[in-house]
Motif scaffolding. Structure first.
Motif, PDB file in Angstrom:
ATOM      1  N   VAL A  57       0.818  -1.206   0.000  1.00  0.00           N
ATOM      2  CA  VAL A  57       0.000   0.000   0.000  1.00  0.00           C
ATOM      3  C   VAL A  57       0.855   1.260   0.000  1.00  0.00           C
ATOM      4  O   VAL A  57       0.382   2.341  -0.389  1.00  0.00           O
ATOM      5  CB  VAL A  57      -0.940  -0.006   1.232  1.00  0.00           C
ATOM      6  CG1 VAL A  57      -0.189   0.327   2.505  1.00  0.00           C
ATOM      7  CG2 VAL A  57      -2.097   0.957   1.030  1.00  0.00           C
ATOM      8  N   ALA A  58       2.132   1.133   0.397  1.00  0.00           N
ATOM      9  CA  ALA A  58       3.003   2.310   0.471  1.00  0.00           C
ATOM     10  C   ALA A  58       3.451   2.779  -0.902  1.00  0.00           C
ATOM     11  O   ALA A  58       3.829   3.947  -1.064  1.00  0.00           O
ATOM     12  CB  ALA A  58       4.227   2.009   1.344  1.00  0.00           C
ATOM     13  N   PHE A  59       3.434   1.895  -1.909  1.00  0.00           N
ATOM     14  CA  PHE A  59       3.974   2.310  -3.206  1.00  0.00           C
ATOM     15  C   PHE A  59       3.103   1.936  -4.396  1.00  0.00           C
ATOM     16  O   PHE A  59       3.414   2.320  -5.530  1.00  0.00           O
ATOM     17  CB  PHE A  59       5.371   1.705  -3.419  1.00  0.00           C
ATOM     18  CG  PHE A  59       5.406   0.199  -3.434  1.00  0.00           C
ATOM     19  CD1 PHE A  59       5.079  -0.521  -4.566  1.00  0.00           C
ATOM     20  CD2 PHE A  59       5.759  -0.503  -2.292  1.00  0.00           C
ATOM     21  CE1 PHE A  59       5.109  -1.893  -4.578  1.00  0.00           C
ATOM     22  CE2 PHE A  59       5.795  -1.875  -2.287  1.00  0.00           C
ATOM     23  CZ  PHE A  59       5.470  -2.588  -3.439  1.00  0.00           C
ATOM     24  N   ALA A  60       2.020   1.211  -4.185  1.00  0.00           N
ATOM     25  CA  ALA A  60       1.221   0.738  -5.308  1.00  0.00           C
ATOM     26  C   ALA A  60      -0.230   1.158  -5.158  1.00  0.00           C
ATOM     27  O   ALA A  60      -0.657   1.651  -4.111  1.00  0.00           O
ATOM     28  CB  ALA A  60       1.331  -0.783  -5.425  1.00  0.00           C
ATOM     29  N   GLY A  61      -0.999   0.914  -6.219  1.00  0.00           N
ATOM     30  CA  GLY A  61      -2.405   1.249  -6.232  1.00  0.00           C
ATOM     31  C   GLY A  61      -3.268   0.133  -5.694  1.00  0.00           C
ATOM     32  O   GLY A  61      -2.781  -0.893  -5.202  1.00  0.00           O
ATOM     33  N   ALA A  62      -4.587   0.304  -5.808  1.00  0.00           N
ATOM     34  CA  ALA A  62      -5.532  -0.631  -5.214  1.00  0.00           C
ATOM     35  C   ALA A  62      -5.440  -2.013  -5.851  1.00  0.00           C
ATOM     36  O   ALA A  62      -5.525  -3.033  -5.155  1.00  0.00           O
ATOM     37  CB  ALA A  62      -6.954  -0.075  -5.350  1.00  0.00           C
ATOM     38  N   ARG A  63      -5.262  -2.091  -7.158  1.00  0.00           N
ATOM     39  CA  ARG A  63      -5.241  -3.391  -7.832  1.00  0.00           C
ATOM     40  C   ARG A  63      -4.043  -4.226  -7.409  1.00  0.00           C
ATOM     41  O   ARG A  63      -4.182  -5.417  -7.104  1.00  0.00           O
ATOM     42  CB  ARG A  63      -5.226  -3.190  -9.346  1.00  0.00           C
ATOM     43  CG  ARG A  63      -6.516  -2.589  -9.902  1.00  0.00           C
ATOM     44  CD  ARG A  63      -6.445  -2.440 -11.406  1.00  0.00           C
ATOM     45  NE  ARG A  63      -7.673  -1.865 -11.947  1.00  0.00           N
ATOM     46  CZ  ARG A  63      -7.873  -1.596 -13.224  1.00  0.00           C
ATOM     47  NH1 ARG A  63      -6.922  -1.876 -14.119  1.00  0.00           N
ATOM     48  NH2 ARG A  63      -9.013  -1.078 -13.626  1.00  0.00           N
ATOM     49  N   VAL A  64      -2.876  -3.617  -7.393  1.00  0.00           N
ATOM     50  CA  VAL A  64      -1.675  -4.358  -7.004  1.00  0.00           C
ATOM     51  C   VAL A  64      -1.747  -4.743  -5.529  1.00  0.00           C
ATOM     52  O   VAL A  64      -1.347  -5.847  -5.134  1.00  0.00           O
ATOM     53  CB  VAL A  64      -0.405  -3.523  -7.281  1.00  0.00           C
ATOM     54  CG1 VAL A  64       0.835  -4.266  -6.827  1.00  0.00           C
ATOM     55  CG2 VAL A  64      -0.309  -3.201  -8.764  1.00  0.00           C
ATOM     56  N   VAL A 103      -8.317  -6.168   2.836  1.00  0.00           N
ATOM     57  CA  VAL A 103      -9.441  -5.326   2.446  1.00  0.00           C
ATOM     58  C   VAL A 103      -9.235  -3.889   2.920  1.00  0.00           C
ATOM     59  O   VAL A 103      -9.493  -2.925   2.188  1.00  0.00           O
ATOM     60  CB  VAL A 103     -10.763  -5.904   2.996  1.00  0.00           C
ATOM     61  CG1 VAL A 103     -11.903  -4.916   2.791  1.00  0.00           C
ATOM     62  CG2 VAL A 103     -11.084  -7.226   2.323  1.00  0.00           C
ATOM     63  N   VAL A 104      -8.748  -3.740   4.166  1.00  0.00           N
ATOM     64  CA  VAL A 104      -8.497  -2.400   4.691  1.00  0.00           C
ATOM     65  C   VAL A 104      -7.430  -1.693   3.865  1.00  0.00           C
ATOM     66  O   VAL A 104      -7.551  -0.500   3.540  1.00  0.00           O
ATOM     67  CB  VAL A 104      -8.083  -2.479   6.175  1.00  0.00           C
ATOM     68  CG1 VAL A 104      -7.587  -1.122   6.664  1.00  0.00           C
ATOM     69  CG2 VAL A 104      -9.245  -2.952   7.029  1.00  0.00           C
ATOM     70  N   CYS A 105      -6.358  -2.409   3.508  1.00  0.00           N
ATOM     71  CA  CYS A 105      -5.288  -1.806   2.707  1.00  0.00           C
ATOM     72  C   CYS A 105      -5.794  -1.373   1.342  1.00  0.00           C
ATOM     73  O   CYS A 105      -5.440  -0.291   0.844  1.00  0.00           O
ATOM     74  CB  CYS A 105      -4.131  -2.803   2.548  1.00  0.00           C
ATOM     75  SG  CYS A 105      -3.187  -3.091   4.057  1.00  0.00           S
ATOM     76  N   VAL A 106      -6.652  -2.193   0.730  1.00  0.00           N
ATOM     77  CA  VAL A 106      -7.213  -1.829  -0.575  1.00  0.00           C
ATOM     78  C   VAL A 106      -8.100  -0.594  -0.436  1.00  0.00           C
ATOM     79  O   VAL A 106      -8.069   0.311  -1.282  1.00  0.00           O
ATOM     80  CB  VAL A 106      -8.004  -3.013  -1.163  1.00  0.00           C
ATOM     81  CG1 VAL A 106      -8.779  -2.575  -2.412  1.00  0.00           C
ATOM     82  CG2 VAL A 106      -7.058  -4.158  -1.503  1.00  0.00           C
ATOM     83  N   ALA A 107      -8.890  -0.538   0.640  1.00  0.00           N
ATOM     84  CA  ALA A 107      -9.745   0.632   0.868  1.00  0.00           C
ATOM     85  C   ALA A 107      -8.915   1.895   1.043  1.00  0.00           C
ATOM     86  O   ALA A 107      -9.262   2.967   0.526  1.00  0.00           O
ATOM     87  CB  ALA A 107     -10.623   0.397   2.099  1.00  0.00           C
ATOM     88  N   VAL A 108      -7.798   1.779   1.773  1.00  0.00           N
ATOM     89  CA  VAL A 108      -6.899   2.929   1.936  1.00  0.00           C
ATOM     90  C   VAL A 108      -6.362   3.382   0.587  1.00  0.00           C
ATOM     91  O   VAL A 108      -6.294   4.588   0.296  1.00  0.00           O
ATOM     92  CB  VAL A 108      -5.743   2.568   2.891  1.00  0.00           C
ATOM     93  CG1 VAL A 108      -4.672   3.659   2.866  1.00  0.00           C
ATOM     94  CG2 VAL A 108      -6.266   2.373   4.308  1.00  0.00           C
TER      95      VAL A 108
END
Length: 373
Positions: A57-64, A103-108
């Protein structure tokens, strides 16, 4: 590697620039999976898989990020199958926790990406407005080759309190303005925009430099004071140091009026000469009340091949970590034979290197070389 190249390299590490960094969570998933399967029964590294989506989550988007979370969950299931503990409450709890964290990381990521798109749109509008205010200087005007450099102190800004502009006159001459507005922030930008607009509206039609100076002074004083109460007139002063120049196409001279601004530098071969006017007038916004007679025009020789440097105090007052001022005159002499655009490119890299990329004040430089008479 130049300073701007280092900035481009840094952009690679920001969210959305993914390719190589994906190796980190992938390597973590693979390592945890292998070690956990081969380790003794009382050692469990599966909970470390939660770090994979958290790192992504620090360097990529939601899909990755979602992909890394899914791979981490699959790795946890694989560990449970290979160790024969998939049906135990402990491994099921770890899988459920991993799903929740993913799921939380994707939401962020989704919220962050939405904010970044909004910020990008706002910055695009701001950049368009700023480019209208501080227009790029023409590469050539009349008998002059010219280039401008603007370095705002605010990293995300393109315009601050420094300003420059150029205009042609009907008398085959080029007029220039360089200035530094008092203060910073939106108030300084507003006054800079006001002066730029007043100069562009009047520079080509005012008969003399003193008339142009009076016009700019009156415009700034009226705009900044018309809504103030009498008690505020003496406490809030808006002004700008500035130099006004008029350079004829067919006469090897430069005429200038200095209003509290650092003197231009004339480079003739290896010789550098500050063009110090006999009279430095009050800054724009403070001096026009005295009328046309208050402004004395100074005339200096400006021959073919000469280079003229106009600058603001953000250049000469730039300091490094040790407190040393930037050696502007020394550097300028080294690059005197370069064309204006190349000189300013070298100056930009050298100045930013001197201050390690962090200016304390806006800096502007205009380089002018006479080509013909």
């Amino acid at each position: 590697m130049g300073f701007r190249q280092r900035l481009d390299f840094k952009r690679f590490w920001r969210p959305g620039h993914v390719p190589v960094l994906v190796v980190i969570p992938l390597g973590l998933i693979f390592t945890v999976c292998v070690v956990d399967v081969l380790a003794p029964p009382d050692i469990h590294l599966g909970p470390l898989l939660v770090a994979a989506p958290a790192i992504t989550v620090a360097f990529a988007g939601a899909r990755v990020t979602a992909l890394m979370g899914a791979l981490a969950v699959l790795a946890q299931v694989l560990i449970g199958l290979l160790r024969g503990v998939l049906t135990t409450a402990n491994i099921q709890a770890q899988i459920a926790a991993l799903v929740v964290v993913s799921v939380v990381c994707v939401a962020v990521c989704v919220v962050r990406d939405r904010r970044e798109r909004q910020l990008h749109r706002v910055r695009s509008v701001a950049e368009a407005a700023q480019s209208v205010l501080l227009r790029p200087l023409p590469a050539q005007t009349g008998a002059l080759q010219i280039a401008g450099l603007y370095l705002p102190a605010e990293e995300e800004a393109d315009l601050g309190g420094d300003l420059y502009a150029v205009a042609r006159t009907a008398e085959d001459s080029t007029r220039l303005l360089i200035g530094d507005v008092r203060g910073n922030g939106l108030a300084a930008i507003n006054n800079a925009a006001l002066l730029l607009g007043a100069f562009r509206a009047a520079a080509h039609r005012q008969a003399t430099l003193p008339r142009l100076a009076v016009h700019l002074d009156a415009a700034l004083r009226w705009d900044t004071s018309q809504w103030r109460s009498p008690s505020e007139q003496d406490t809030d002063e808006d002004f700008a140091t500035a130099i006004l120049l008029d350079i004829p196409d067919h006469d090897p001279v430069v005429h200038l009026i200095t209003c509290g601004h650092p003197p231009p530098l004339l480079l003739r071969g290896d010789r550098l000469t500050p063009l110090v006017a006999e009279a430095s007038h009050l800054p724009i916004g403070l001096g026009g009340v005295f009328g046309l007679d208050a402004y004395d025009v100074q005339t200096f020789s400006f021959d073919v091949g000469d280079l003229l440097l106009l600058y603001t105090d953000g250049v000469i007052e730039a300091r490094n970590a040790k407190g040393d001022f930037y050696p502007f005159t020394e550097r300028a002499t080294q690059w005197a034979k370069d064309d204006p655009a190349e000189l300013l490119r070298l100056l930009q890299d050298d100045l930013l290197a001197h201050v390690h990329g962090h200016l304390n004040d806006d800096a502007a430089v205009v380089a002018i070389r006479r080509l013909t008479v």
